[in-house]
Design a protein around this motif. Structure first.
Motif, PDB file in Angstrom:
ATOM      1  N   LEU A  24       0.829  -1.184   0.000  1.00  0.00           N
ATOM      2  CA  LEU A  24       0.000   0.000   0.000  1.00  0.00           C
ATOM      3  C   LEU A  24       0.865   1.236   0.000  1.00  0.00           C
ATOM      4  O   LEU A  24       1.636   1.468   0.903  1.00  0.00           O
ATOM      5  CB  LEU A  24      -0.840  -0.045   1.273  1.00  0.00           C
ATOM      6  CG  LEU A  24      -2.087   0.768   1.318  1.00  0.00           C
ATOM      7  CD1 LEU A  24      -3.021   0.378   0.212  1.00  0.00           C
ATOM      8  CD2 LEU A  24      -2.765   0.556   2.649  1.00  0.00           C
ATOM      9  N   ALA A  42      -7.519   3.527  -1.798  1.00  0.00           N
ATOM     10  CA  ALA A  42      -7.965   2.467  -0.901  1.00  0.00           C
ATOM     11  C   ALA A  42      -9.480   2.532  -0.767  1.00  0.00           C
ATOM     12  O   ALA A  42     -10.073   3.606  -0.838  1.00  0.00           O
ATOM     13  CB  ALA A  42      -7.309   2.633   0.461  1.00  0.00           C
ATOM     14  N   VAL A  80      -5.312  -6.189   3.653  1.00  0.00           N
ATOM     15  CA  VAL A  80      -5.325  -5.365   2.445  1.00  0.00           C
ATOM     16  C   VAL A  80      -5.056  -6.235   1.229  1.00  0.00           C
ATOM     17  O   VAL A  80      -4.111  -7.018   1.223  1.00  0.00           O
ATOM     18  CB  VAL A  80      -4.248  -4.257   2.503  1.00  0.00           C
ATOM     19  CG1 VAL A  80      -4.340  -3.362   1.278  1.00  0.00           C
ATOM     20  CG2 VAL A  80      -4.412  -3.436   3.752  1.00  0.00           C
ATOM     21  N   LEU A 120      -3.570   4.904   7.623  1.00  0.00           N
ATOM     22  CA  LEU A 120      -3.805   5.279   6.224  1.00  0.00           C
ATOM     23  C   LEU A 120      -3.800   6.802   6.086  1.00  0.00           C
ATOM     24  O   LEU A 120      -3.170   7.368   5.201  1.00  0.00           O
ATOM     25  CB  LEU A 120      -5.164   4.772   5.730  1.00  0.00           C
ATOM     26  CG  LEU A 120      -5.378   3.291   5.524  1.00  0.00           C
ATOM     27  CD1 LEU A 120      -6.755   3.054   4.917  1.00  0.00           C
ATOM     28  CD2 LEU A 120      -4.324   2.690   4.624  1.00  0.00           C
ATOM     29  N   TYR A 121      -4.515   7.441   6.987  1.00  0.00           N
ATOM     30  CA  TYR A 121      -4.663   8.891   6.957  1.00  0.00           C
ATOM     31  C   TYR A 121      -3.311   9.567   7.163  1.00  0.00           C
ATOM     32  O   TYR A 121      -2.931  10.482   6.440  1.00  0.00           O
ATOM     33  CB  TYR A 121      -5.645   9.282   8.067  1.00  0.00           C
ATOM     34  CG  TYR A 121      -5.922  10.751   8.215  1.00  0.00           C
ATOM     35  CD1 TYR A 121      -6.338  11.516   7.132  1.00  0.00           C
ATOM     36  CD2 TYR A 121      -5.803  11.374   9.447  1.00  0.00           C
ATOM     37  CE1 TYR A 121      -6.620  12.868   7.283  1.00  0.00           C
ATOM     38  CE2 TYR A 121      -6.093  12.714   9.613  1.00  0.00           C
ATOM     39  CZ  TYR A 121      -6.498  13.461   8.523  1.00  0.00           C
ATOM     40  OH  TYR A 121      -6.773  14.783   8.674  1.00  0.00           O
ATOM     41  N   VAL A 125      -2.636   8.061   2.358  1.00  0.00           N
ATOM     42  CA  VAL A 125      -3.197   7.116   1.384  1.00  0.00           C
ATOM     43  C   VAL A 125      -4.587   7.633   1.016  1.00  0.00           C
ATOM     44  O   VAL A 125      -5.366   7.994   1.900  1.00  0.00           O
ATOM     45  CB  VAL A 125      -3.315   5.698   1.989  1.00  0.00           C
ATOM     46  CG1 VAL A 125      -4.045   4.759   1.042  1.00  0.00           C
ATOM     47  CG2 VAL A 125      -1.936   5.153   2.310  1.00  0.00           C
ATOM     48  N   LEU A 127      -8.217   7.563   0.347  1.00  0.00           N
ATOM     49  CA  LEU A 127      -9.367   6.688   0.562  1.00  0.00           C
ATOM     50  C   LEU A 127     -10.461   7.144  -0.402  1.00  0.00           C
ATOM     51  O   LEU A 127     -10.906   8.288  -0.345  1.00  0.00           O
ATOM     52  CB  LEU A 127      -9.808   6.824   2.021  1.00  0.00           C
ATOM     53  CG  LEU A 127     -10.878   5.873   2.519  1.00  0.00           C
ATOM     54  CD1 LEU A 127     -10.391   4.437   2.436  1.00  0.00           C
ATOM     55  CD2 LEU A 127     -11.232   6.199   3.977  1.00  0.00           C
ATOM     56  N   GLN A 236     -10.582   9.127  11.731  1.00  0.00           N
ATOM     57  CA  GLN A 236      -9.215   9.483  11.352  1.00  0.00           C
ATOM     58  C   GLN A 236      -8.824  10.837  11.941  1.00  0.00           C
ATOM     59  O   GLN A 236      -7.744  10.983  12.521  1.00  0.00           O
ATOM     60  CB  GLN A 236      -9.087   9.520   9.824  1.00  0.00           C
ATOM     61  CG  GLN A 236      -9.242   8.139   9.184  1.00  0.00           C
ATOM     62  CD  GLN A 236      -9.183   8.183   7.673  1.00  0.00           C
ATOM     63  OE1 GLN A 236      -9.764   9.074   7.039  1.00  0.00           O
ATOM     64  NE2 GLN A 236      -8.504   7.217   7.078  1.00  0.00           N
ATOM     65  N   TYR A 430       4.410   2.132   8.977  1.00  0.00           N
ATOM     66  CA  TYR A 430       3.406   3.150   8.663  1.00  0.00           C
ATOM     67  C   TYR A 430       3.320   4.175   9.767  1.00  0.00           C
ATOM     68  O   TYR A 430       3.385   5.367   9.570  1.00  0.00           O
ATOM     69  CB  TYR A 430       2.015   2.498   8.609  1.00  0.00           C
ATOM     70  CG  TYR A 430       1.618   1.953   7.294  1.00  0.00           C
ATOM     71  CD1 TYR A 430       2.485   1.966   6.210  1.00  0.00           C
ATOM     72  CD2 TYR A 430       0.359   1.410   7.122  1.00  0.00           C
ATOM     73  CE1 TYR A 430       2.094   1.442   5.006  1.00  0.00           C
ATOM     74  CE2 TYR A 430      -0.033   0.886   5.923  1.00  0.00           C
ATOM     75  CZ  TYR A 430       0.845   0.901   4.872  1.00  0.00           C
ATOM     76  OH  TYR A 430       0.449   0.390   3.692  1.00  0.00           O
TER      77      TYR A 430
END
Ligand SMILES: Nc1nc2c(ncn2[C@@H]2O[C@H](COP(=O)(O)OP(=O)(O)O)[C@@H](O)[C@H]2O)c(=O)[nH]1
Ligand SMILES: [Mg+2]
Length: 453
Positions: A24, A42, A80, A120-121, A125, A127, A236, A430
């Motif tokens: 990712l 994502a 994922v 992710l945030y 990444v 979304l 997030q 990450y």
């Protein structure tokens, strides 16, 4: 506006069998740069256990996805899976466990999902949206379905509702019953009631029918990808920007409300148990006293467990990372020197890199004015990684021993261990790269994102 869409023919998306799990990457370009040549997005898939999430994901990717034919094989972790959507875009589909796993408390599942979404945030990444699955075969919306729906809404927050597809699954099973189609339509309109999906639909979510085919899965995904959005979820910003502990987030507050209701029910039950015991004593019914006492004890221990689980929500993002990392770590199988045989050459430099970053972090932490960060226990953070490094060394030692002993047996399989090790390592990378704000090439994504909004 409410819309129920059916899917276009099976012609979108090319499955890229070379894609790897957790491969990712953040979007390479800021989203306001339309010239971006490679754009990864994502999409999160959520819903109760057994609603067909993993099956949905497996339709899109060639990777092996665990499907829950029995309790043991159900999705227990966030996973994922990637596929090439078109020549420029890779889509990473995030499979999640439902909040009704009998083996795991809701707080633990929320910890993992919240941590993953925050990671992710923090790593910027993109979304593209979320897919929520619900079985059309359910005769009514059960308590557990409702809980999953509510948690989903809280995690998303209203601003994300326009990027949600609410999809009904298992339509095939309705074909077998008389008037199945009509039943399906009735259930769809029931789902549109305010207490279920009504509010989300009013605020921009759409409903789609997933017929179980590849084409249908692609159509649902395209619906989100083609909007080219960069969705930011409530959880997030709550965890990352506002530095709330998980129990202070909207989702955490909802779980605590559930907990308070359970406690009220329990207290009522206790009073009833007491009354029944007194009655049985008056009737000199020793057997009944025994049975009711045992029931009361079982209720007491269920309540105590619920209380413990609830306490697990009082965690900042850093503490959450440590907790989840430690849990992943405890699941790693022990390395048996005689059986480990696959050298993982990539592991050690990555662990070293994390250690280096971690010492920066410790320095920063000692001077930090951020109360959330300063609560993080540094030694606890690093323990899983240190231990992993030790495992990596053991593994290498055993590999070289094996080489001396039995050269033909080098391919004995420790894939599971490598995969698990990689999973936790990737997660930590990450987080430590960005969430904790150290790492030489740090970019202030939150500022950039605010600017872009
Ligand atoms: N009849 C039918 N069964 C399905 C469908 N999708 C999934 N299943 C089955 O439902 C069970 C649970 O599916 P799974 O994808 O693991 O659900 P998850 O817990 O939401 O990930 C499995 O036995 C699947 O084979 C569908 O569209 N139709
Ligand atoms: Mg699953």
């Amino acid at each position: 506006m409410t819309a129920i869409k059916s899917h276009p023919p099976e012609n979108q998306g090319v499955v890229d069998s070379s894609a790897r799990p957790m491969d990712l990457k953040p979007s390479e370009q800021p989203r306001d740069n339309p010239g971006s040549s490679e754009d990864s997005v994502a999409i999160v898939v959520m819903g109760g256990t057994g609603t067909g999430k993993s099956t949905f994901v497996s339709l899109l990717t060639d990777q092996e996805v665990k499907i829950g034919h029995d309790l043991k094989s159900c999705t227990t972790e966030v996973g994922v899976y990637s596929f090439r959507y078109n020549i420029r875009q890779t889509v990473h589909i995030i499979d999640t466990p439902g909040f009704d796993d009998t083996n795991r408390p809701d707080s633990e599942i929320l910890q993992e999902i919240a941590l993953f979404l925050a990671a992710l945030y923090a790593n910027n990444v993109r979304l593209a949206g979320l897919i929520y699955l619900h079985r059309i075969t359910d005769t009514r919306v059960s308590g557990s379905s409702l809980k999953n729906m509510n948690i989903f809404q809280k995690l998303c927050g209203e601003k994300a509702f326009p990027y949600v597809v609410l999809a009904t699954t298992m339509w095939g099973a309705l074909d077998a019953i008389e008037n199945g189609d009509k039943t399906g339509r009735q259930r769809c309109s029931q789902l549109q009631r305010p207490e279920f999906w009504g509010d989300m639909l009013q605020k921009g979510s759409i409903m789609m029918k997933h017929d179980g085919s590849k084409g249908s899965a692609y159509a649902i995904v395209s619906e989100l990808v083609e909007r080219k959005a960069h969705v930011v979820l409530e959880i997030q910003t709550e965890m990352k920007d506002q530095n709330l502990t998980l129990d202070e987030t909207g989702t955490g507050l909802y779980l605590q409300k559930n907990f308070r209701e359970a406690r009220e029910r329990y207290e009522k039950d206790l009073a009833e148990f007491q009354e029944s015991i007194e009655q049985a004593l008056a009737e000199k019914d020793a057997e009944a006293v025994d049975v009711i006492t045992k029931e009361r004890e079982a209720a007491e221990s269920r309540m105590a467990k619920l209380q413990d689980d609830n306490a697990q929500l009082h965690l900042s993002l850093g503490q959450l990372a440590a907790q989840v990392a430690a849990r992943f770590h405890s699941r790693l199988p022990n390395v048996e020197p005689s059986s480990a045989a696959v050298p993982d050459t990539s592991l050690e430099p990555r662990v070293k890199d994390l250690e280096r970053r971690f010492s920066h972090f410790e320095q920063r932490q000692s001077t930090s004015r951020d109360p959330q960060n300063s609560r993080i226990n540094a030694a606890q953070q690093l323990a899983p990684v240190k231990d992993m490094q030790e495992r990596s060394r053991m593994k290498k030692r055993s590999v070289s021993q094996n080489k001396q002993r039995a050269p033909q047996e080098h391919h004995a399989n420790s894939t599971e261990e490598t995969w698990n090790g990689w999973n936790i390592l990737t997660l930590l990378e990450y987080l430590w790269k960005d969430v904790f704000g150290f790492g030489e090439d740090r970019v202030d994504h939150s500022r950039r994102r605010q600017h872009a909004r």
